[in-house]
Design a protein around this motif. Structure first.
Motif, PDB file in Angstrom:
ATOM      1  N   ASP A 203     -10.671  39.516   5.862  1.00 28.17           N
ATOM      2  CA  ASP A 203      -9.500  40.134   5.244  1.00 28.17           C
ATOM      3  C   ASP A 203      -9.881  40.617   3.850  1.00 28.17           C
ATOM      4  O   ASP A 203     -10.352  39.833   3.018  1.00 28.17           O
ATOM      5  N   PRO A 204      -9.687  41.906   3.540  1.00 29.24           N
ATOM      6  CA  PRO A 204     -10.078  42.423   2.217  1.00 29.24           C
ATOM      7  C   PRO A 204      -9.444  41.670   1.061  1.00 29.24           C
ATOM      8  O   PRO A 204     -10.071  41.503   0.010  1.00 29.24           O
ATOM      9  N   PHE A 205      -8.209  41.196   1.239  1.00 33.29           N
ATOM     10  CA  PHE A 205      -7.538  40.470   0.155  1.00 33.29           C
ATOM     11  C   PHE A 205      -8.234  39.140  -0.128  1.00 33.29           C
ATOM     12  O   PHE A 205      -8.522  38.796  -1.280  1.00 33.29           O
TER      13      PHE A 205
ATOM     14  N   PRO B 233      -4.567  31.698   8.544  1.00 33.96           N
ATOM     15  CA  PRO B 233      -5.623  30.833   7.994  1.00 33.96           C
ATOM     16  C   PRO B 233      -5.428  30.493   6.518  1.00 33.96           C
ATOM     17  O   PRO B 233      -5.693  29.365   6.101  1.00 33.96           O
ATOM     18  N   GLY B 234      -4.954  31.464   5.731  1.00 33.22           N
ATOM     19  CA  GLY B 234      -4.723  31.194   4.315  1.00 33.22           C
ATOM     20  C   GLY B 234      -3.656  30.137   4.108  1.00 33.22           C
ATOM     21  O   GLY B 234      -3.808  29.218   3.297  1.00 33.22           O
ATOM     22  N   LYS B 235      -2.559  30.245   4.847  1.00 32.96           N
ATOM     23  CA  LYS B 235      -1.479  29.256   4.745  1.00 32.96           C
ATOM     24  C   LYS B 235      -1.928  27.902   5.268  1.00 32.96           C
ATOM     25  O   LYS B 235      -1.512  26.853   4.753  1.00 32.96           O
ATOM     26  N   PHE B 236      -2.783  27.897   6.295  1.00 33.92           N
ATOM     27  CA  PHE B 236      -3.234  26.623   6.845  1.00 33.92           C
ATOM     28  C   PHE B 236      -4.092  25.863   5.840  1.00 33.92           C
ATOM     29  O   PHE B 236      -3.978  24.640   5.719  1.00 33.92           O
ATOM     30  N   ILE B 237      -4.934  26.568   5.101  1.00 33.46           N
ATOM     31  CA  ILE B 237      -5.713  25.913   4.040  1.00 33.46           C
ATOM     32  C   ILE B 237      -4.777  25.332   2.990  1.00 33.46           C
ATOM     33  O   ILE B 237      -4.978  24.215   2.500  1.00 33.46           O
TER      34      ILE B 237
END
Length: 312
Positions: free
Chosen positions: A214-216, A154-158
């Protein structure tokens, strides 16, 4: 369809862009074969000075003008700086490109472009080259390829959404975003949502909430909220799934690009397309729609779960 580059007749084509490894060169040669089979006269133009090992011959290669290894060796630049210099050199010598394109009259042209993201987000040389092509009566669509494995993170998709939006605004061409390598998506990992969520870029608040687990990323929740707000406010980004081994998938991409650049095919090409698609019924891959891709993906996931249960 085009009778001249400098004249009043129109020429049509695609500028194929995207990050390194997204499958631009593979796409160009697969699309060339597909369009040739339905009757179009297609030529590939390599505008990537770092692309030394072309898998198939092309009608025009920027290596005739400048190459990245030569620039790096003579000017002491790294790969990124050297590639920027090459594009600036191409812009300065754009008359060379115009002269060479004169030999491709009447052809539908696929421009295989470099993979450096900066060239499409804030550097102007390649954008200016595209503007010159428009002055020479080229009607182009930008085909932006993105590797589908980014959907599994999800982070990379954003990040991909932000890059795609920035590219669309900077390049200033009719734009088709492509999720490439869909035949490999089941190898990349489990998707958080159905595939149409990613292709249609549906309510991104769900993606932000998923990241918050995700904690990060929990510490960047507010930042991610603002990023997706920008993406949704423009409401421009969506994707077409692509598997170059599947004729139906290639047809869908072709039709999306033809709609974007204004190309219209005649009766003979339409009949050729129908004949080609009827011969594809027995193909190994059937990704006729996003739903078909999703069904295959879910089946692979269910099979993996069953195997894990059997092992237990």
């Amino acid at each position: 369809m085009s009778e001249g580059i400098r004249g009043h007749s129109l020429a049509f084509g695609q500028v194929v862009i995207g990050p390194p490894g997204s499958g631009k060169t593979t796409y160009c040669h697969a699309m060339r074969q597909f369009l040739s089979r339905i009757g179009r006269r297609v030529s590939v133009v390599n505008l990537d000075p770092a692309n030394e090992a072309l898998p198939c011959p092309c009608e025009l290669d920027i290596a005739q003008l400048v190459t990245l290894p030569d620039v790096m060796g003579s000017l002491g630049l790294g790969p990124n700086g050297g590639l920027l210099y090459c594009m600036e050199y191409l812009e300065t010598n754009v008359d060379w490109l115009q002269e060479k394109l004169e030999g491709l009259k009447g052809h539908y042209v696929l421009f295989d472009c470099p993979g450096q993201v900066e060239l499409y987000t804030h550097h102007n040389s390649l954008k200016n080259v595209f503007a010159h092509l428009a002055k020479w009566n080229f009607r182009l669509a930008a085909v932006h390829l993105v590797d589908s494995h980014y959907c599994t993170d999800p982070g990379k998709f954003i990040s991909v959404l932000c890059t795609s939006l920035s590219t669309m605004l900077h390049v200033e061409l009719p734009h088709v975003n492509i999720l490439s390598k869909m035949d490999l998506i089941e190898q990349y990992g489990k998707l958080a949502f159905n595939l149409d969520y990613y292709t249609e870029v549906l309510d991104l608040s769900y993606l932000v909430d998923h990241l918050a687990s995700d904690p990060f990323f929990r510490n960047y929740h507010r930042l991610n909220e603002k990023l997706v707000e920008v993406i949704e406010d423009y409401s421009l980004v969506s994707f077409v799934p692509l598997n170059v081994q599947d004729k139906e998938s290639m047809r869908q991409v072709m039709q999306a690009v033809d709609k974007a650049n204004g190309y219209s095919f005649g009766d003979q090409e339409h009949r050729s397309l129908e004949a080609l698609m009827s011969a594809a019924v027995g193909a190994d891959f059937h990704f006729s729609s996003t739903l078909a891709v999703q069904e295959k993906y879910v089946q692979c996931q269910d099979k993996a779960v069953e195997e894990e249960v059997m092992d237990l």
